[in-house]
Design a protein around this motif. Structure first.
Motif, PDB file in Angstrom:
ATOM      1  N   ARG A 143       7.949  26.079   8.346  1.00 31.86           N
ATOM      2  CA  ARG A 143       7.730  25.468   6.859  1.00 31.86           C
ATOM      3  C   ARG A 143       7.450  26.697   6.049  1.00 31.86           C
ATOM      4  N   CYS A 144       7.191  27.977   6.506  1.00 33.31           N
ATOM      5  CA  CYS A 144       6.842  28.940   5.621  1.00 33.31           C
ATOM      6  C   CYS A 144       8.077  29.890   5.628  1.00 33.31           C
ATOM      7  N   HIS A 145       8.638  29.658   4.501  1.00 30.00           N
ATOM      8  CA  HIS A 145       9.930  30.245   4.020  1.00 30.00           C
ATOM      9  C   HIS A 145      10.042  31.633   3.473  1.00 30.00           C
ATOM     10  N   ARG A 146       8.795  31.953   2.949  1.00 29.03           N
ATOM     11  CA  ARG A 146       8.429  33.427   2.679  1.00 29.03           C
ATOM     12  C   ARG A 146       8.067  34.447   3.498  1.00 29.03           C
ATOM     13  N   SER A 184       2.701  25.675  -4.192  1.00 22.73           N
ATOM     14  CA  SER A 184       3.994  25.217  -4.012  1.00 22.73           C
ATOM     15  C   SER A 184       5.001  26.095  -4.701  1.00 22.73           C
ATOM     16  N   ARG A 185       4.476  26.642  -6.000  1.00 22.43           N
ATOM     17  CA  ARG A 185       5.255  27.463  -6.890  1.00 22.43           C
ATOM     18  C   ARG A 185       5.319  28.870  -6.757  1.00 22.43           C
ATOM     19  N   LYS A 235       6.315  32.323  -5.514  1.00 23.92           N
ATOM     20  CA  LYS A 235       7.676  32.873  -5.153  1.00 23.92           C
ATOM     21  C   LYS A 235       7.486  34.063  -4.253  1.00 23.92           C
ATOM     22  N   SER A 294       4.229  32.103   1.347  1.00 24.05           N
ATOM     23  CA  SER A 294       3.988  30.898   1.947  1.00 24.05           C
ATOM     24  C   SER A 294       2.687  30.561   2.149  1.00 24.05           C
ATOM     25  N   ASN A 305       7.118  16.880  -6.030  1.00 21.82           N
ATOM     26  CA  ASN A 305       8.067  17.454  -5.171  1.00 21.82           C
ATOM     27  C   ASN A 305       7.041  17.841  -3.826  1.00 21.82           C
ATOM     28  N   ASP A 310       7.822  17.977  -0.896  1.00 25.50           N
ATOM     29  CA  ASP A 310       8.491  18.861   0.186  1.00 25.50           C
ATOM     30  C   ASP A 310       8.124  20.107  -0.020  1.00 25.50           C
ATOM     31  N   ASN A 311       7.811  20.857  -1.326  1.00 24.92           N
ATOM     32  CA  ASN A 311       7.552  21.997  -1.767  1.00 24.92           C
ATOM     33  C   ASN A 311       5.953  22.280  -1.373  1.00 24.92           C
TER      34      ASN A 311
END
Ligand SMILES: [Zn+2]
Length: 348
Positions: free
Chosen positions: A25-28, A222-223, A225, A228, A252, A254-255
């Motif tokens: 779930r942690c994309h960064r 969630s915003r 960039k 995470s 959102n 999901d974010n």
């Protein structure tokens, strides 16, 4: 001791895979594990367990998945004295941010030891972390616009202390929002005063209650960039609270950052240890008969040789067997486990 961990709901689906799920779930590249704590909060086995869980989760994400993780403690203002005037609950303006920095013992001392145990760095921040975020204004106004169209305004509250006496309307009973971003407040002694949501110079005056802060934080995270986020909280913040006061407001979901709930340490009635209860009403006398008083006093706990390290080992074991994270534990059980993991036997 024969202990059962009944599987149901989330524990059934995440009993083996919780940490790898959080990793995905942690994309960064960088992960921040967020823990909120009131800056004048006392330490006891309950909130200590949540702090340890944040570091233990970070350690497993680092060791097993090579993630760059840190823990961030974000202070909420100390709670001021309360009074009721004309049937309305008021709170006196709290102390300025940074009490833990000015008087770092024992909070900083304990957190440094936990950080060293797990080899995970940490930092601290005040609420200015959110106010200084470039998205703050946009998110704040979006939340206010959404609240105006629903019936929950009374539960998600923006307030500001009276500039003359420091009293603030705790539940926003007399607060009014205009369409142009003005909020008017009412002091029982000095009448009306206002703040403006569009004016950054006034943001430091604004004070948000816990559900409002929670919603602000989730949307801002969630915003992000660059990082995470995983929000770590005690299990009492789960369920109906999040369902009604946070998730339903997200455009959102999901974010949104995942929320990791730490098991509660409960007394023999099943109630969560509450610092304000034992400070103000002293309802835990009976635990002294069982030698458990060290659990509600950090000074006594630190007096037990190996106690903090034993707690770190116990909570780390929950991460290795995630089905153990979806439940609460009694003080008596934790006492047994701490002794088993090396805490010096109690001196009577
Ligand atoms: Zn006033």
């Amino acid at each position: 001791m024969n202990i059962h961990h009944p599987l149901d709901a989330a524990s059934y689906y995440f009993k083996d895979t919780l940490v790898s799920y959080l990793d995905r779930r942690c994309h960064r590249e960088n992960i921040i594990i967020h823990v909120e704590t009131r800056e004048d909060s006392g330490l006891h086995i309950g909130n200590l367990t949540t702090f340890v869980a944040a570091f233990a989760l970070a350690a497993v994400l680092k060791q097993r998945f090579g993630r760059n993780v840190r823990v961030r403690f974000v202070y909420t203002p100390a709670s001021g004295d309360e009074c009721t005037i004309g049937g309305v609950r008021y709170q006196r303006h709290a102390l300025p941010n940074g009490v833990h920095e000015v008087n770092p013992s024992p909070f900083m001392r304990v957190v440094r030891r936990i950080s060293e145990f797990f080899g995970i760095p940490f930092d601290t921040a005040t609420q200015s972390l959110w106010r200084d975020n470039p998205e703050f204004s946009d998110v704040l106004q979006a939340i206010v616009a959404k609240l105006k169209s629903c019936s929950l305004t009374s539960r998600l509250v923006i307030r500001a202390p009276c500039p003359q006496c420091g009293l603030m309307d705790k539940r926003g009973t007399h607060s009014c929002f205009d369409d142009d971003g003005h909020i008017s407040f009412d002091c029982p002694r000095h009448g009306q005063y206002a703040a403006h949501l569009h004016d950054p110079r006034e943001w430091h005056r604004l004070n948000f209650n816990a559900p409002f802060r929670n919603l602000l934080r989730v949307i801002l995270c969630s915003r992000d960039k660059n990082n995470s986020w995983i929000l770590c909280a005690g299990a009492h913040y789960g369920g109906f609270y999040q369902d009604q006061l946070m998730w339903r407001f997200l455009d959102n979901p999901d974010n949104a950052p995942p929320i990791f709930y730490s098991p509660l340490i409960v007394d023999s009635s099943g109630g969560r240890l509450s610092e304000s209860l034992f400070r103000d009403q002293d309802p835990y006398d009976f635990h002294f008969d069982f030698g458990l008083e060290y659990m509600i006093s950090v000074f006594r706990f630190l007096g037990r040789h190996g106690g903090l390290e034993a707690l770190c080992r116990e909570v780390h074991a929950w991460m290795e067997e995630p089905h153990r994270l979806f439940r609460n534990y009694s003080m008596q059980y934790i006492d047994t486990q701490l002794r088993r993991r090396g805490m010096t036997a109690l001196q009577r």
